[in-house]
Each structure stands twice: as C-alpha cells, then as structure tokens.
Design a protein around this motif. Structure first.
Motif, mmCIF file in Angstrom:
data_model
loop_
_atom_site.group_PDB
_atom_site.id
_atom_site.type_symbol
_atom_site.label_atom_id
_atom_site.label_comp_id
_atom_site.label_asym_id
_atom_site.label_seq_id
_atom_site.Cartn_x
_atom_site.Cartn_y
_atom_site.Cartn_z
ATOM 1 N N ARG A 9 0.827 -1.208 0.000
ATOM 2 C CA ARG A 9 0.000 0.000 0.000
ATOM 3 C C ARG A 9 0.859 1.254 0.000
ATOM 4 O O ARG A 9 0.552 2.238 -0.675
ATOM 5 N N ALA A 10 1.934 1.238 0.777
ATOM 6 C CA ALA A 10 2.817 2.406 0.823
ATOM 7 C C ALA A 10 3.545 2.602 -0.507
ATOM 8 O O ALA A 10 3.765 3.734 -0.939
ATOM 9 N N GLU A 11 3.920 1.506 -1.160
ATOM 10 C CA GLU A 11 4.692 1.591 -2.408
ATOM 11 C C GLU A 11 3.817 1.941 -3.590
ATOM 12 O O GLU A 11 4.168 2.817 -4.400
ATOM 13 N N TRP A 12 2.690 1.254 -3.711
ATOM 14 C CA TRP A 12 1.870 1.412 -4.920
ATOM 15 C C TRP A 12 0.516 2.065 -4.688
ATOM 16 O O TRP A 12 -0.231 2.284 -5.632
ATOM 17 N N GLY A 13 0.200 2.365 -3.433
ATOM 18 C CA GLY A 13 -1.106 2.941 -3.133
ATOM 19 C C GLY A 13 -1.396 4.235 -3.875
ATOM 20 O O GLY A 13 -2.435 4.347 -4.556
ATOM 21 N N PRO A 14 -0.526 5.256 -3.788
ATOM 22 C CA PRO A 14 -0.796 6.505 -4.506
ATOM 23 C C PRO A 14 -0.895 6.313 -6.016
ATOM 24 O O PRO A 14 -1.747 6.927 -6.677
ATOM 25 N N LEU A 15 -0.036 5.449 -6.579
ATOM 26 C CA LEU A 15 -0.078 5.202 -8.013
ATOM 27 C C LEU A 15 -1.386 4.532 -8.424
ATOM 28 O O LEU A 15 -2.039 4.949 -9.395
ATOM 29 N N CYS A 16 -1.777 3.513 -7.680
ATOM 30 C CA CYS A 16 -3.028 2.816 -8.003
ATOM 31 C C CYS A 16 -4.234 3.726 -7.824
ATOM 32 O O CYS A 16 -5.184 3.681 -8.618
ATOM 33 N N ALA A 17 -4.202 4.579 -6.792
ATOM 34 C CA ALA A 17 -5.314 5.490 -6.558
ATOM 35 C C ALA A 17 -5.454 6.487 -7.700
ATOM 36 O O ALA A 17 -6.565 6.774 -8.155
ATOM 37 N N ALA A 18 -4.330 7.012 -8.181
ATOM 38 C CA ALA A 18 -4.386 7.972 -9.286
ATOM 39 C C ALA A 18 -4.891 7.314 -10.566
ATOM 40 O O ALA A 18 -5.741 7.874 -11.272
ATOM 41 N N ALA A 19 -4.393 6.117 -10.872
ATOM 42 C CA ALA A 19 -4.820 5.427 -12.086
ATOM 43 C C ALA A 19 -6.285 5.013 -11.998
ATOM 44 O O ALA A 19 -7.058 5.196 -12.952
ATOM 45 N N HIS A 20 -6.685 4.479 -10.850
ATOM 46 C CA HIS A 20 -8.069 4.027 -10.689
ATOM 47 C C HIS A 20 -9.051 5.194 -10.721
ATOM 48 O O HIS A 20 -10.140 5.097 -11.301
#
Length: 242
Positions: A9-20
């Motif tokens: 979540r810390a590594e990919w959370g912001p990226l996944c949130a922006a893409a989603h």
C-alpha cells in the motif's frame, strides 16, 4: 502478510489510486493514446510481415545508427511503434498496454508521449555516440551495431515505468527497474541494453528537473498561504475596501 500488505500500500497505493480514479471517472476514454498506440503497433507488425509492407515500414520507421542523422530523427517517432522482428509482438503490445496505459492515466496523454519519445530519442542518439567511441571504450559499441535495426517500444517503456514510479513515490519499483536494466547489460551486453540505460539517464534528468521545479514552487505556495492568512486575520471576514 500484514507487513507485506502495508508495504504494498505504501509503495503502490498513490499510483493505483491515481490510475483508478482517472479510469473510474472517464472509463476507456481516459486512455485514447494507449489504445491508438496498441492498434498502430499491431498494424505495423502485420504490415511488415507482408511482402508488400516490409519495405514501406522499414523505410518509414526503421532506425540504424549508420543512417544520416536527419533521416533517423524523422523515423524515430514511428520507430517506437514498429516491433522488433526477432521478438514476439505480444510482448510489445502488453508493454504498451500496461505501461503506457498507467502512465496516460496518471500523467495525461501528452506528457506520456513526450517522456516516451525523450527516452527513445536518448537511445537513438546514444547509439551514434557509442559507435563513435568504439567497442574498446567502456560505454562504446562495436561498429557492427551501426547496421542493427533499432525499433520497438522497450526504451520508452523503461523510461515511463521509472518516471511514473518516481512521480508517485514508488521508489523501490523505480530502483528495481533500473537495477534490472543494469543487470541486463552485465549479462548480455548489446545495443538494446545500453540504449535502455541511456533512456534511464534521460528520464533521470527529467525527474531531477521536475524535483527542482517542485522545490522552487514550495516557497511561493507558502508565501501565498501566509498572505491569505494575514488578509483574513481578525473577524475572519475579508478586509474592508473603501
């Protein structure tokens, strides 16, 4: 498992949130450039495997270091979407769909395309420099590489992956991609591997420029916030103007 989930979540959370978030708001309309790139790559792959299409595709999109620089620069944009003949086309299509798609969702189509072309162009220009240095130099290339056809999206994919990962704080992912490219050159020293490193250097410079710009913008944002607070001090109402 919980520790791994927290790390993910810390590594990919912001990226996944922006893409989603972008995909949820606009649906497939959020990735028009990616869809067009996948279609163009598939079309060029089909054409270059036909007797009538091989010559035109090579003439328009095949880049070699021995070509005149002006001609190579004209062919570079299309060369990004011409799959290498010695590699399976599905690999290029999956790379474009995933990496270009995520980048377009997070950065927008024009930033994605600009970074992709910057990475590709860096590899194209490096090939000429490497051949000039010669095979005996640490970053040089043998003269035979001047005749190698240099096409495909791999340099753009590597550059985009690192830039997007850095932009959204996935630093371990960015480092892992970079390390994989270094290992690739150490294990199999060839033109493609060294071009990937050149692409990473170009994208690293873009990341540095973006970081410097963000750092320069912070004092202005703080001054603007402070001036707003001072203007609203007292009753909380806007200042009276006569």
């Amino acid at each position: 498992m919980r520790a791994a989930a927290r790390w993910a979540r810390a590594e990919w959370g912001p990226l996944c949130a922006a893409a989603h978030g972008s995909l949820r708001r606009r649906g497939p309309a959020a990735v028009p450039m990616t869809v067009a790139a996948v279609g163009l790559t598939a079309l060029l792959q089909y054409a270059q495997n036909q007797p009538w299409g091989y010559g035109p595709v090579q003439g328009l999109g095949a880049v070699r270091a021995e070509d005149p620089l002006g001609l190579a620069l004209l062919r570079t944009p299309l060369s990004l979407f011409v799959p290498a003949l010695d590699l399976p086309v599905w690999g290029a299509l999956v790379q474009i769909l995933l990496v270009f798609g995520v980048a377009e969702l997070c950065l927008g189509w024009w930033r994605t395309l600009a970074i992709a072309y910057a990475a590709t162009l860096a590899g194209t220009l490096y090939a000429r420099l490497g051949i000039t240095l010669g095979g005996h130099a640490p970053f040089g290339l043998p003269w035979t590489d001047a005749q190698v056809v240099d096409t495909g999206p791999s340099a753009a994919v590597v550059g985009l992956a690192v830039f997007v990962a850095w932009r959204y704080g996935a630093y371990v992912t960015a480092g892992a991609v970079t390390l994989a490219m270094v290992v690739e050159v150490l294990v199999k020293e060839n033109l493609a591997g060294k071009e990937h490193l050149a692409a990473l250097m170009a994208v690293g410079l873009l990341c540095l420029l973006a970081a410097l710009r963000q750092r320069a913008d912070r004092p202005r944002a703080r001054r603007h916030l402070w001036s707003g607070r001072r203007a609203g001090r007292g009753s909380g109402l806007p200042p009276i103007q006569s």
